[in-house]
Enzyme design. Structure first.
Site, PDB file in Angstrom:
ATOM      1  N   HIS A   1      -3.186   4.552  -1.517  1.00 56.91           N
ATOM      2  CA  HIS A   1      -4.759   3.339  -1.477  1.00 56.91           C
ATOM      3  C   HIS A   1      -4.851   4.065  -0.170  1.00 56.91           C
ATOM      4  CE1 HIS A   1      -2.272   0.138  -3.622  1.00 56.91           C
ATOM      5  NE2 HIS A   1      -2.833   0.109  -4.059  1.00 56.91           N
TER       6      HIS A   1
ATOM      7  N   SER B   1       2.349   0.932  -7.418  1.00 60.17           N
ATOM      8  CA  SER B   1       3.281   0.243  -6.484  1.00 60.17           C
ATOM      9  C   SER B   1       4.333  -0.336  -6.963  1.00 60.17           C
ATOM     10  CB  SER B   1       2.654  -1.405  -6.090  1.00 60.17           C
ATOM     11  OG  SER B   1       1.193  -0.965  -4.919  1.00 60.17           O
TER      12      SER B   1
ATOM     13  N   LEU C   1       1.033  -1.282  -0.138  1.00 56.67           N
ATOM     14  CA  LEU C   1       0.062  -0.435   0.176  1.00 56.67           C
ATOM     15  C   LEU C   1       1.052   1.398   0.019  1.00 56.67           C
ATOM     16  CD1 LEU C   1      -2.723  -1.098   2.299  1.00 56.67           C
ATOM     17  CD2 LEU C   1      -2.640  -1.075   0.277  1.00 56.67           C
TER      18      LEU C   1
END
Ligand code: PAF
Length: 282
Positions: free
Chosen positions: A38, A187, A34
């Site tokens: 997020h 990510s 995360l």
């Protein structure tokens, strides 16, 4: 206190209790690792619902055979901290076997919207996404579900699936979160070397230029695409997959800038494929 639940029966039991006490539930589906993007989804859900559930599941069926499933970054301990700080109440972290036990046979597919943009370069990807999101929505039965607009096509596809399958959930889009220098947070940014990261700034730079052109009255998508391509192509490390301008609802290419358009692109830097976009309304 944040709870982590790994099996479907346990989360269903937990939710039965919560629904019995009339709690409004928000779901933030993620593949973990995360980041601030997020966290902003989790914070929005925590503001709008009584209970926020973050699912963390690297979904094997949305990766192609030559894609990065095995090396996709994972860090559950850090994810727990990020979720807790952002206001989540429950993490749902099932195993692949829990979600797809032996003998699993059912898939959900949205036609047409998944055959363009990223769907063209990643065949089968969206079928994996819509299948796992359907399963998560069936398991959690949330009132609202949150998606980041960095994956704008994913949002459009899921909104259509929810509408077509009469699912009882509101799909909430949330804005792209960018690093201070403009790079859309992802990510996968962790895979970029420092030179690749520098080169990747050309993505947001070109999209902001495109937005400026539209705001100053440019209506010709070809001219805007050429400008974006010129900016990105100055970077030797950039390998363009696609640059397209489409209608934000239908994802069909437009021959004139009008209404709400999505300017979307995918570019590879080394082995890392990045996507970015901007939505402009005229
Ligand atoms: O956007 C993602 O992280 C994934 O595609 C999702 C929606 C969690 C499904 O695996």
């Amino acid at each position: 206190m944040l709870k982590t639940i790994t099996n479907i029966k346990d989360i269903k039991d937990e939710l039965k209790q919560l629904k019995f006490s009339n709690k409004i539930i928000g779901l933030v589906p993620t593949m973990g690792f995360l980041h601030e993007g997020h966290a902003s989804l989790i914070k929005t859900s925590a503001c709008q619902n009584d209970i926020t559930i973050v699912s963390i599941f690297v979904n094997p069926i949305q990766f192609g055979p030559n894609e990065d499933y095995n090396i996709y970054p994972r860090d559950l301990q850090r994810d727990i901290t990020v979720s807790q700080n952002a206001g989540a109440d429950i993490i749902f972290n099932p195993s692949a076997n829990e979600m797809y036990p032996e003998g699993y046979k059912t898939y959900v597919e949205v036609k047409e919207l998944t055959e363009v943009l990223c769907g063209r370069s990643r065949p089968g990807h969206f079928k994996g996404v819509t299948t796992v999101v359907s399963k998560l929505l069936n398991i959690v039965q949330p009132d609202r579900v949150y998606f980041g607009l960095k994956d704008a096509q994913q949002y459009v596809v899921i909104k259509k699936m929810v509408e077509d399958l009469n699912m009882n959930v509101k799909v909430v889009p949330c804005p792209i979160v960018r690093d201070i220098d403009g790079l859309a947070i992802s990510s996968r940014n962790i895979f970029l070397s420092s030179d690749e990261r520098k080169a990747a700034l050309s993505l947001s730079k070109s999209l902001f230029e495109a937005e400026k052109m539209i705001k100053s009255g440019e209506k010709d998508p070809e001219k805007i695409i050429k400008k974006i391509k010129d900016i990105i192509s100055q970077e030797k490390l950039a390998n363009i997959d696609y640059i397209e301008i489409v209608n934000f609802d239908t994802l069909k290419t437009v021959d004139k800038i009008r209404g709400k358009v999505l300017i979307a692109l995918a570019v590879k830097f080394g082995n890392t494929r990045l996507i970015d976009n901007i939505i402009v309304e005229v």
